[in-house]
Scaffold this motif. Structure first.
Motif, PDB file in Angstrom:
ATOM      1  N   UNK A   1      34.513  62.697   1.236  1.00 16.40           N
ATOM      2  CA  UNK A   1      33.859  61.426   0.957  1.00 16.40           C
ATOM      3  C   UNK A   1      34.611  60.255   1.537  1.00 16.40           C
ATOM      4  N   UNK A   2      33.886  59.164   1.709  1.00 17.64           N
ATOM      5  CA  UNK A   2      34.428  57.880   2.137  1.00 17.64           C
ATOM      6  C   UNK A   2      34.240  56.891   1.001  1.00 17.64           C
ATOM      7  N   UNK A   3      35.142  55.924   0.883  1.00 20.05           N
ATOM      8  CA  UNK A   3      35.021  54.896  -0.143  1.00 20.05           C
ATOM      9  C   UNK A   3      35.813  53.667   0.244  1.00 20.05           C
ATOM     10  N   UNK A   4      35.695  52.640  -0.573  1.00 20.68           N
ATOM     11  CA  UNK A   4      36.441  51.410  -0.329  1.00 20.68           C
ATOM     12  C   UNK A   4      37.933  51.582  -0.640  1.00 20.68           C
TER      13      UNK A   4
ATOM     14  N   UNK B   1      36.989  57.191  -2.640  1.00 24.57           N
ATOM     15  CA  UNK B   1      36.747  58.261  -1.674  1.00 24.57           C
ATOM     16  C   UNK B   1      36.907  59.620  -2.348  1.00 24.57           C
ATOM     17  N   UNK B   2      37.928  59.764  -3.191  1.00 25.44           N
ATOM     18  CA  UNK B   2      38.142  61.008  -3.925  1.00 25.44           C
ATOM     19  C   UNK B   2      36.967  61.283  -4.860  1.00 25.44           C
TER      20      UNK B   2
ATOM     21  N   UNK C   1      34.557  64.555  -4.855  1.00 21.92           N
ATOM     22  CA  UNK C   1      34.260  65.355  -6.049  1.00 21.92           C
ATOM     23  C   UNK C   1      32.755  65.511  -6.246  1.00 21.92           C
ATOM     24  N   UNK C   2      32.025  64.426  -6.097  1.00 21.17           N
ATOM     25  CA  UNK C   2      30.573  64.497  -6.261  1.00 21.17           C
ATOM     26  C   UNK C   2      29.939  65.417  -5.227  1.00 21.17           C
ATOM     27  N   UNK C   3      30.386  65.321  -3.970  1.00 25.60           N
ATOM     28  CA  UNK C   3      29.854  66.202  -2.928  1.00 25.60           C
ATOM     29  C   UNK C   3      30.162  67.671  -3.229  1.00 25.60           C
ATOM     30  N   UNK C   4      31.306  67.907  -3.867  1.00 26.68           N
ATOM     31  CA  UNK C   4      31.722  69.275  -4.177  1.00 26.68           C
ATOM     32  C   UNK C   4      31.072  69.812  -5.464  1.00 26.68           C
TER      33      UNK C   4
ATOM     34  N   UNK D   1      39.131  57.911   3.536  1.00 23.72           N
ATOM     35  CA  UNK D   1      38.481  59.198   3.315  1.00 23.72           C
ATOM     36  C   UNK D   1      39.281  60.103   2.396  1.00 23.72           C
ATOM     37  N   UNK D   2      38.573  61.083   1.852  1.00 22.61           N
ATOM     38  CA  UNK D   2      39.209  62.063   0.972  1.00 22.61           C
ATOM     39  C   UNK D   2      38.552  63.416   1.153  1.00 22.61           C
ATOM     40  N   UNK D   3      39.320  64.464   0.926  1.00 25.50           N
ATOM     41  CA  UNK D   3      38.807  65.837   0.903  1.00 25.50           C
ATOM     42  C   UNK D   3      39.290  66.497  -0.384  1.00 25.50           C
TER      43      UNK D   3
END
Length: 152
Positions: free
Chosen positions: A15-18, A23-24, A28-31, A142-144
């Protein structure tokens, strides 16, 4: 005494965030690991735990998870996270987590070696291997996240 989880699934997202935390949160939501409270655990899969494709988790639940995650605020950075579980014929499994500034393929290679070493250290024979990984190229922040969610 806490109950021992009986189910598990592997998830991953980016995810990307401000901010790094936003972003984390998106990762998490995507996962499919958002809207719950993650309790980080070490890396043993309970004996007899059943793999399920997807867990139905109530919002706010306390969810045991072994995970790897990283964030970056450098545009263009490539980041990756991976989790894997090795399962013997009988007994408990071993979970490994990895994250870093690398490709998904490299994360998958590294995590495979980690599981193999953990099995060799324990003198266990690896019968089943499962992995989930994600890669992201940072735009701004970004975060993974890759995790093995445990449930009841």
């Amino acid at each position: 005494m806490l109950p021992t989880p009986t189910k598990f699934t592997l998830v991953a997202g980016a995810g990307e965030g401000q901010t790094p935390l936003n972003a984390f949160d998106r990762a998490l939501l995507e996962a499919r690991a958002g809207n719950v409270n993650l309790i980080r655990v070490s890396s043993i899969l309970p004996p007899g735990a059943e793999y399920v494709e997807e867990l139905t988790l109530p919002p706010g639940a306390l969810v045991p998870v072994a995970y790897g995650a990283t964030t970056s605020t450098t545009p263009g950075d490539r980041i990756a996270a991976a989790v894997a579980v090795g399962i013997p014929e009988e007994g408990f499994g071993v979970i490994m987590e990895y994250s870093g500034h690398t490709s998904r393929q490299e994360a998958e290679r590294i995590i495979r070696q980690m599981v193999e070493e953990a099995f060799a250290t324990r003198r266990l024979e690896l019968k089943k291997y499962m992995v989930r990984a994600v890669e992201h190229q940072v735009v701004r922040t970004g975060a993974v996240f890759a995790g093995i969610l445990l449930w009841y």
